[in-house]
Design a protein around this motif. Structure first.
Motif, short mmCIF file in Angstrom:
data_model
loop_
_atom_site.label_atom_id
_atom_site.label_comp_id
_atom_site.label_asym_id
_atom_site.label_seq_id
_atom_site.Cartn_x
_atom_site.Cartn_y
_atom_site.Cartn_z
N GLU A 69 0.81 -1.22 0.00
CA GLU A 69 0.00 0.00 0.00
C GLU A 69 0.85 1.27 0.00
O GLU A 69 0.56 2.21 -0.72
CB GLU A 69 -0.92 0.02 1.23
N GLU A 70 1.89 1.30 0.81
CA GLU A 70 2.65 2.54 0.99
C GLU A 70 3.79 2.72 -0.01
O GLU A 70 4.14 3.85 -0.33
CB GLU A 70 3.18 2.63 2.42
N LEU A 71 4.35 1.61 -0.50
CA LEU A 71 5.49 1.71 -1.43
C LEU A 71 5.23 1.10 -2.81
O LEU A 71 6.07 1.20 -3.69
CB LEU A 71 6.73 1.03 -0.84
N GLY A 72 4.09 0.42 -2.97
CA GLY A 72 3.81 -0.25 -4.23
C GLY A 72 4.74 -1.42 -4.47
O GLY A 72 5.04 -1.76 -5.61
N VAL A 73 5.21 -2.05 -3.40
CA VAL A 73 6.19 -3.13 -3.48
C VAL A 73 5.57 -4.43 -2.97
O VAL A 73 4.97 -4.45 -1.90
CB VAL A 73 7.44 -2.80 -2.64
N ARG A 74 5.76 -5.48 -3.74
CA ARG A 74 5.39 -6.81 -3.27
C ARG A 74 6.69 -7.58 -3.09
O ARG A 74 7.39 -7.85 -4.05
CB ARG A 74 4.49 -7.51 -4.27
N ALA A 75 7.01 -7.86 -1.84
CA ALA A 75 8.25 -8.57 -1.52
C ALA A 75 8.01 -9.41 -0.28
O ALA A 75 7.20 -9.04 0.58
CB ALA A 75 9.38 -7.56 -1.25
N PRO A 76 8.71 -10.52 -0.17
CA PRO A 76 8.58 -11.32 1.06
C PRO A 76 9.11 -10.54 2.25
O PRO A 76 10.13 -9.87 2.14
CB PRO A 76 9.46 -12.55 0.80
N VAL A 77 8.37 -10.61 3.35
CA VAL A 77 8.81 -9.97 4.58
C VAL A 77 9.21 -11.06 5.58
O VAL A 77 8.57 -12.10 5.66
CB VAL A 77 7.74 -9.04 5.19
N ARG A 78 10.29 -10.79 6.29
CA ARG A 78 10.82 -11.75 7.27
C ARG A 78 10.69 -11.12 8.65
O ARG A 78 11.19 -10.01 8.88
CB ARG A 78 12.28 -12.02 6.94
N PRO A 79 10.02 -11.81 9.59
CA PRO A 79 9.91 -11.26 10.94
C PRO A 79 11.28 -11.11 11.59
O PRO A 79 12.12 -12.00 11.49
CB PRO A 79 9.08 -12.30 11.70
#
Length: 174
Positions: A87-97
């Motif tokens: 939503e905020e950056l237009g980025v779809r990337a895996p997020v790691r906790p």
């Protein structure tokens, strides 16, 4: 995202859900709720830092290194972090906790889930959330975090990030 009208899970000191409330009410009454954020790194290991627009209600014109927002009812921290990144950056990337902690917050207390994503390719920042951005080194990030114009909760998360990464104590921040 604006707090008014958003529904969040009110949680206790152990991050257990005790109900669903309006986020604005949670902030006003100092009730614990959940926020998920992402630290963005590029292929060179630099950190993304952004400036908040002057028109936002919270920390206008301040810098932060966290991208994120409220966790929606029934949503995991990880899913919320990925959603906010899109939503905020237009980025779809895996997020790691990375870590989660009870942040006392400059405005209200909340549980803060911090994640990390390696971002490649272009960004499409939401102008309602991000005025401008830059990729900075860790040293530059610490320098920025020590300024009055850095979001205090972001500085708290940076200190926690250094501690959980096993780094030597960082310079004190205000």
């Amino acid at each position: 995202m604006t707090a008014t009208g958003e529904r969040v899970e009110r949680v206790d000191e152990q991050d257990r859900v005790i109900g669903v409330v309006d986020r604005g009410e949670a902030v006003a009454r100092q009730w614990l709720h959940r926020v998920a954020t992402t630290v963005c790194r590029d292929a060179h290991g630099r950190f993304l830092v952004h400036r908040r627009p002057e028109t936002v209600s919270r920390f206008p014109g301040c810098h932060n290194w966290l991208i994120g927002g409220a966790v929606e009812p029934g949503e995991s921290y990880e899913r919320a972090a990925a959603r906010e990144l899109a939503e905020e950056l237009g980025v779809r990337a895996p997020v790691r906790p990375l870590f989660r902690f009870l942040c006392r917050g400059a405005i209200s207390p909340y549980w803060l889930g911090v994640h990390e994503a390696v971002v490649t390719g272009g960004l499409t920042p939401d102008p309602a959330e991000i005025d401008r951005y830059a990729w900075v080194t860790e040293s530059e990030l610490w320098d920025m975090a020590g300024r009055r114009t850095f979001v205090p909760d972001g500085a708290a998360a940076l200190r926690r990030h250094a501690a959980t990464a096993g780094r030597p104590p960082a310079p004190p921040l205000p």
